[in-house]
Design a protein around this motif. Structure first.
Motif, PDB file in Angstrom:
ATOM      1  N   GLY A  12      63.477 -22.663  24.911  1.00  0.00           N
ATOM      2  CA  GLY A  12      62.086 -23.337  24.736  1.00  0.00           C
ATOM      3  C   GLY A  12      60.970 -22.884  24.037  1.00  0.00           C
ATOM      4  N   ILE A  13      60.713 -21.506  23.963  1.00  0.00           N
ATOM      5  CA  ILE A  13      59.654 -20.649  23.236  1.00  0.00           C
ATOM      6  C   ILE A  13      60.363 -19.895  22.162  1.00  0.00           C
ATOM      7  CG2 ILE A  13      57.609 -19.316  23.111  1.00  0.00           C
ATOM      8  CD1 ILE A  13      57.220 -22.163  24.497  1.00  0.00           C
ATOM      9  N   LEU A  14      60.140 -20.028  20.885  1.00  0.00           N
ATOM     10  CA  LEU A  14      60.646 -19.020  19.864  1.00  0.00           C
ATOM     11  C   LEU A  14      59.542 -18.379  19.336  1.00  0.00           C
ATOM     12  CD1 LEU A  14      63.254 -18.761  18.012  1.00  0.00           C
ATOM     13  CD2 LEU A  14      62.345 -20.561  16.524  1.00  0.00           C
ATOM     14  N   THR A  15      59.876 -17.073  18.999  1.00  0.00           N
ATOM     15  CA  THR A  15      58.731 -16.151  18.569  1.00  0.00           C
ATOM     16  C   THR A  15      58.934 -15.831  17.286  1.00  0.00           C
ATOM     17  OG1 THR A  15      58.156 -15.225  21.099  1.00  0.00           O
ATOM     18  CG2 THR A  15      57.442 -14.061  19.203  1.00  0.00           C
ATOM     19  N   VAL A  16      58.028 -15.732  16.526  1.00  0.00           N
ATOM     20  CA  VAL A  16      58.385 -15.171  14.993  1.00  0.00           C
ATOM     21  C   VAL A  16      57.262 -14.092  14.979  1.00  0.00           C
ATOM     22  CG1 VAL A  16      58.221 -15.794  12.629  1.00  0.00           C
ATOM     23  CG2 VAL A  16      58.983 -17.677  14.296  1.00  0.00           C
ATOM     24  N   SER A  17      57.867 -12.961  14.643  1.00  0.00           N
ATOM     25  CA  SER A  17      57.209 -11.600  14.465  1.00  0.00           C
ATOM     26  C   SER A  17      57.269 -11.112  13.039  1.00  0.00           C
ATOM     27  CB  SER A  17      57.510 -10.718  15.675  1.00  0.00           C
ATOM     28  OG  SER A  17      56.712  -9.624  15.600  1.00  0.00           O
ATOM     29  N   PHE A  18      56.184 -10.878  12.453  1.00  0.00           N
ATOM     30  CA  PHE A  18      55.969 -10.232  11.217  1.00  0.00           C
ATOM     31  C   PHE A  18      55.606  -8.734  11.274  1.00  0.00           C
ATOM     32  CE2 PHE A  18      55.053 -14.556  10.591  1.00  0.00           C
ATOM     33  CZ  PHE A  18      55.790 -14.978   9.495  1.00  0.00           C
ATOM     34  N   ALA A  19      56.571  -7.641  10.685  1.00  0.00           N
ATOM     35  CA  ALA A  19      56.098  -6.395  10.641  1.00  0.00           C
ATOM     36  C   ALA A  19      54.838  -6.255  10.168  1.00  0.00           C
ATOM     37  CB  ALA A  19      57.110  -5.668   9.819  1.00  0.00           C
TER      38      ALA A  19
END
Length: 78
Positions: A12-19
């Motif tokens: 359901g929830i996708l997290t995109v994380s940048f350094a």
């Protein structure tokens, strides 16, 4: 390792994380047939995308800004 995409598979929830804090970034999600199903622009270093409205299956996420162009496979499994 500049980008982390989790959880994969997601339900359901996708997290995109940048350094690092990105410049204006386009996040596009494509189905297996290559049709665009989501298109978001963000400058946040952590972005949560709601994909609960999409059907189960394989998708491709494309993340693009001035510094990078990254494509990854992801799975939606509810």
């Amino acid at each position: 390792d500049e980008i982390t995409i989790y959880p994969n598979p997601t339900d359901g929830i996708l997290t995109v994380s940048f350094a690092q804090q990105p410049s204006s970034t386009s996040i596009q999600l494509f189905d297996i047939a290559g049709r665009s199903v989501k298109n978001i622009n963000t400058s946040n270093n952590n972005y949560q995308m709601d994909v609960s409205d999409l059907c189960n299956g394989i998708y491709f996420i494309n993340i693009c800004n001035q510094e990078m162009n990254v494509s990854r496979k992801m799975i939606i499994n509810k």
